[in-house]
Structure formats: structure tokens, C-alpha cells
Design a protein around this motif. Sequence first.
Motif, PDB file in Angstrom:
ATOM      1  N   LYS A 117      -4.240  -5.846  -1.576  1.00 41.68           N
ATOM      2  CA  LYS A 117      -3.284  -5.821  -0.557  1.00 41.68           C
ATOM      3  C   LYS A 117      -1.851  -6.147  -1.202  1.00 41.68           C
ATOM      4  N   LYS A 118      -1.773  -7.522  -1.850  1.00 35.87           N
ATOM      5  CA  LYS A 118      -0.838  -7.848  -2.354  1.00 35.87           C
ATOM      6  C   LYS A 118      -0.333  -6.919  -3.658  1.00 35.87           C
ATOM      7  N   GLY A 119      -1.377  -6.590  -4.199  1.00 30.39           N
ATOM      8  CA  GLY A 119      -0.835  -5.476  -5.264  1.00 30.39           C
ATOM      9  C   GLY A 119      -0.101  -4.474  -4.761  1.00 30.39           C
ATOM     10  N   ARG A 120      -0.519  -3.863  -3.733  1.00 26.67           N
ATOM     11  CA  ARG A 120       0.311  -2.744  -3.195  1.00 26.67           C
ATOM     12  C   ARG A 120       1.723  -3.082  -2.601  1.00 26.67           C
ATOM     13  N   LYS A 121       1.710  -4.228  -2.281  1.00 28.72           N
ATOM     14  CA  LYS A 121       3.161  -4.929  -1.859  1.00 28.72           C
ATOM     15  C   LYS A 121       4.138  -4.869  -3.211  1.00 28.72           C
ATOM     16  N   ILE A 122       3.530  -5.749  -3.975  1.00 24.87           N
ATOM     17  CA  ILE A 122       4.410  -5.831  -5.293  1.00 24.87           C
ATOM     18  C   ILE A 122       4.543  -4.540  -6.082  1.00 24.87           C
ATOM     19  N   ARG A 123       3.785  -3.457  -5.949  1.00 26.82           N
ATOM     20  CA  ARG A 123       3.961  -2.406  -6.413  1.00 26.82           C
ATOM     21  C   ARG A 123       5.180  -1.664  -5.779  1.00 26.82           C
ATOM     22  N   ASP A 124       5.339  -2.180  -4.456  1.00 30.60           N
ATOM     23  CA  ASP A 124       6.363  -1.231  -3.612  1.00 30.60           C
ATOM     24  C   ASP A 124       7.936  -2.061  -4.120  1.00 30.60           C
ATOM     25  N   HIS A 125       7.866  -3.630  -4.439  1.00 32.15           N
ATOM     26  CA  HIS A 125       8.884  -3.978  -4.892  1.00 32.15           C
ATOM     27  C   HIS A 125       9.280  -3.332  -6.244  1.00 32.15           C
TER      28      HIS A 125
ATOM     29  N   LEU B 145     -12.961   3.975 -11.072  1.00 28.32           N
ATOM     30  CA  LEU B 145     -12.039   4.964 -11.092  1.00 28.32           C
ATOM     31  C   LEU B 145     -11.580   4.945  -9.503  1.00 28.32           C
ATOM     32  N   ALA B 146     -10.481   4.689  -9.193  1.00 31.46           N
ATOM     33  CA  ALA B 146      -9.661   4.455  -8.020  1.00 31.46           C
ATOM     34  C   ALA B 146      -9.304   6.038  -7.448  1.00 31.46           C
ATOM     35  N   LEU B 147      -9.784   6.282  -6.384  1.00 29.40           N
ATOM     36  CA  LEU B 147      -9.205   7.590  -5.553  1.00 29.40           C
ATOM     37  C   LEU B 147      -8.208   6.954  -4.530  1.00 29.40           C
ATOM     38  N   GLN B 148      -6.998   7.446  -4.642  1.00 29.55           N
ATOM     39  CA  GLN B 148      -6.107   6.988  -3.753  1.00 29.55           C
ATOM     40  C   GLN B 148      -5.244   8.115  -3.015  1.00 29.55           C
ATOM     41  N   TRP B 149      -5.247   7.980  -1.714  1.00 26.00           N
ATOM     42  CA  TRP B 149      -4.233   8.806  -1.067  1.00 26.00           C
ATOM     43  C   TRP B 149      -3.509   8.006   0.307  1.00 26.00           C
ATOM     44  N   GLU B 150      -2.648   8.513   0.841  1.00 29.67           N
ATOM     45  CA  GLU B 150      -1.909   8.026   1.976  1.00 29.67           C
ATOM     46  C   GLU B 150      -2.108   8.887   3.158  1.00 29.67           C
ATOM     47  N   ASP B 151      -2.428   8.107   4.380  1.00 27.00           N
ATOM     48  CA  ASP B 151      -2.580   8.925   5.475  1.00 27.00           C
ATOM     49  C   ASP B 151      -1.878   8.362   6.504  1.00 27.00           C
ATOM     50  N   THR B 152      -0.709   8.843   6.927  1.00 32.91           N
ATOM     51  CA  THR B 152       0.230   8.481   8.076  1.00 32.91           C
ATOM     52  C   THR B 152       0.380   7.049   7.593  1.00 32.91           C
ATOM     53  N   ASP B 153       0.189   6.030   8.216  1.00 30.67           N
ATOM     54  CA  ASP B 153       0.519   4.598   8.046  1.00 30.67           C
ATOM     55  C   ASP B 153      -0.533   3.784   7.099  1.00 30.67           C
ATOM     56  N   HIS B 172      -3.621  -1.148   5.750  1.00 32.79           N
ATOM     57  CA  HIS B 172      -2.389  -0.689   6.909  1.00 32.79           C
ATOM     58  C   HIS B 172      -0.975  -1.271   6.634  1.00 32.79           C
ATOM     59  N   LEU B 173      -0.146  -0.148   6.274  1.00 35.89           N
ATOM     60  CA  LEU B 173       1.164  -0.543   5.634  1.00 35.89           C
ATOM     61  C   LEU B 173       2.120  -1.289   6.376  1.00 35.89           C
ATOM     62  N   ASP B 174       1.914  -1.129   7.849  1.00 30.55           N
ATOM     63  CA  ASP B 174       2.910  -1.814   8.565  1.00 30.55           C
ATOM     64  C   ASP B 174       2.150  -3.088   9.159  1.00 30.55           C
ATOM     65  N   SER B 175       1.210  -3.710   8.448  1.00 27.56           N
ATOM     66  CA  SER B 175       0.551  -4.944   8.955  1.00 27.56           C
ATOM     67  C   SER B 175       0.084  -5.551   7.662  1.00 27.56           C
ATOM     68  N   ASP B 176      -0.518  -6.883   7.900  1.00 17.41           N
ATOM     69  CA  ASP B 176      -1.167  -7.411   7.096  1.00 17.41           C
ATOM     70  C   ASP B 176      -2.548  -7.270   7.105  1.00 17.41           C
ATOM     71  N   ASP B 177      -3.121  -6.260   7.992  1.00 13.12           N
ATOM     72  CA  ASP B 177      -4.443  -5.833   7.820  1.00 13.12           C
ATOM     73  C   ASP B 177      -4.887  -5.053   6.670  1.00 13.12           C
ATOM     74  N   MET B 178      -6.173  -5.270   6.296  1.00 11.58           N
ATOM     75  CA  MET B 178      -6.671  -4.677   5.146  1.00 11.58           C
ATOM     76  C   MET B 178      -8.321  -4.532   5.816  1.00 11.58           C
ATOM     77  N   ASP B 179      -8.676  -3.290   5.764  1.00 13.19           N
ATOM     78  CA  ASP B 179     -10.388  -3.100   5.777  1.00 13.19           C
ATOM     79  C   ASP B 179     -10.769  -2.724   4.703  1.00 13.19           C
ATOM     80  N   GLU B 180     -11.996  -3.389   4.240  1.00 16.53           N
ATOM     81  CA  GLU B 180     -12.736  -3.178   3.374  1.00 16.53           C
ATOM     82  C   GLU B 180     -14.356  -2.819   3.677  1.00 16.53           C
TER      83      GLU B 180
END
Lengths: 146, 200
Positions: A117-125, B145-153, B172-180
Motif C-alpha cells: 500500500k505504501k509502495g503504491r503511494k510512494i510510486r504515485d509521488h 511475478l506480479a500481475l497488475q491491473w487497475e479496475d476503476t478505483d 483501494h485507491l481512494d482510501s487506506d483500505d487494502m484487501d489481501e
Amino acid sequence: MSYASDNGLAPLEDEAEVLLRQVHPLQYLVDGKLSSVAFYPSEDDQGVMSTRREAIGPERACLDWLEDHESAGTWGVSVGEFATHTVETTDDSSLPEQPEGHASADYTHMAEGLRRKKGRKIRDHAWNRGPLYRNPAVSTPVADDE
Amino acid sequence: MTQAPIMLVGMVALSAMAPVPATAHRVTEEIPFTQIFKATPVPIGGYHTVPQSDTVFQTTWNVAPPEYRGSADEVPVETGTVAADPLEEAIMSRLASIAALQDGWTGKNSKAPADSLVTWLQAHRDLLASAPHTVSIVPASSGALALQWEDTDRECTAELYADDRMMLFVDHLDSDDMDESTTTLDVDVLGRFLSTSELP
């Protein structure tokens, strides 16, 4: 406890200083943006991510790295931006095998998910700041908003 | 890459041409296919250094079509060019680049992805090619190997490990939530995650 205190080092304090990070050509996304994977450490990195200090300069930082590795270019994140995400930064160039002006970003206190999560935000910066130096020998996709 | 889908594409392209008389049949089983690799790299789907591959198809008739007025010994041969699936080729090219990495590729402790992991993903490249979002394949310093994509937010990541483990993240890009979620390396679970961006 932190990486700095464990090693008897002091955290960096100048929040405006921009630390320099190399990004491998394969760590760009298909759309030309940066992958967050390039902005957090793995367990094998002992939880810290390598950067160089601003004084080294983005071109030299890249050229130094290219002696033994690949890089598409130098990207930057400030000490203050790292701190916003509770990532402490430390000049550890005095430790064995570290090059001049080496600084580490400390993720050791975070669980795996939080590191990402932090890595993504730091990437954004880094992304918002834009590339500080591009390796002219490497072609990467160009993002629409770059 | 299997040739069956290419045959179908070639047949569809042909069917858009002259109408087929009831007594004439295309001898599809005799169609020779040849992969032609052009020398110039072109960007496909954002990937670079991907050779463009086209498929040359050729078909003959076992009975001359009714509009044909030539010799019965020289029934027309139709040829054309059908593009191979560029996305699957881009995926294979990307995986080939990843397979060339060596330990230490991004720092002294970094690991190259295991050959077995790259091979596994090559075998399941259709999952990536058919995903509703553009999926990037990114090597991590851990050897994953990381597979990455964006889906809306949301930014979604599936990290695949050679020890038969898969870590799935939804940021979740608009919050501090992270599901794993951590599971075994399972093609069905990965396929559902790629399709829905939802954790199992």
C-alpha cells in the motif's frame, strides 16, 4: 526500533531533499506508468529500499547503477513524502558495501500488505514528480499523461 | 501457439469473400500455415521489442467456384494474411525478457523469477490475454511475478511465487483500505481474480 536506530544512524531530516531511485525497464506497466513493485522492498532486502541522495545527481546515480544492473532511469521521492507514509529514510553510506551517498527507506515495521500500500503511494509521488533522468539506451512505453 | 484459432480466423476472413456454391468446399485441412516474423520491432499493447507475426493462409477448392471460367486443372488458390494474436505474442515476449533475468538483477539480494514460474504463466497466457483489463507482468525483487491491473478505483496485484503460493492484493485507491489473500497457485482462482478483481 528502526533500521536507523538498529545501525546507530540518524534519520534524514531535510524533507525537501529528493532521494533517487532506479527503475528497471521491466518494472514499467503496459501503459507506460511505473509499477508499485519498484517502490517497496522484499523480505530479502531486509525490509529497506535502496536510494541515492540528491547530491549524487540523477544522471550519475543512473550511470553508477548501470555498471552492474539495468535501469530505465532515475525517479525521485522526497524525504518528506516518504515520511508522510511513515517511511523513515537514513543515510547509511557508512555501512559496509554501500556506495557514496546511499540512503535506505525503512519499511521494516510494516506487514506485507501495508508495504505494498505504501509502495503504491510512494510510486504515485515519483510518478507525479516525473522522471529525473532517462537512460537514453532504453525504450519504455510512454504513458498518456506523461 | 496453437494453429487452430488461426485456421478459424483465416476461414472467417475467407467467408467474407465470394459466396460459396453448394457444390464447392474449401479444403481447409490442407491449408498450409506459415509464421512470418518481420524484422522491425513494433509496440503492441504498450510492450516493446515485440516481433510482429502474421499468418499466411492459403486455401484451395475441391470444386471450382461457379464464377470460375478457367481450366479445371488450375482452380484458384486464395491466399491472404491474417494477424496472429498480438497480445499473446506480447505476453510471450515479455515473459522471455523476464526469463533472461539473473539473480541480483535489481540489487544484491534480488532473485530472478524461477523458470518453472515463467513456464507456468506461459502455459496460462490465455488467462491474461482474455482478462477484461490490461494486465502487466512485472518481476519483483523477491523472485515473484506480479500481475497488475487497475479496475476503476482499485489497483489489483496477483503475486505468483515458485513455491506454489499466490498473494492477492486489492488496493483501494481512494482510501487506506487494502484487501489481501494468500492461496496456493491455482489457475481457477487466478482466473476469477483476473475476471472480477475480487478476492476469493
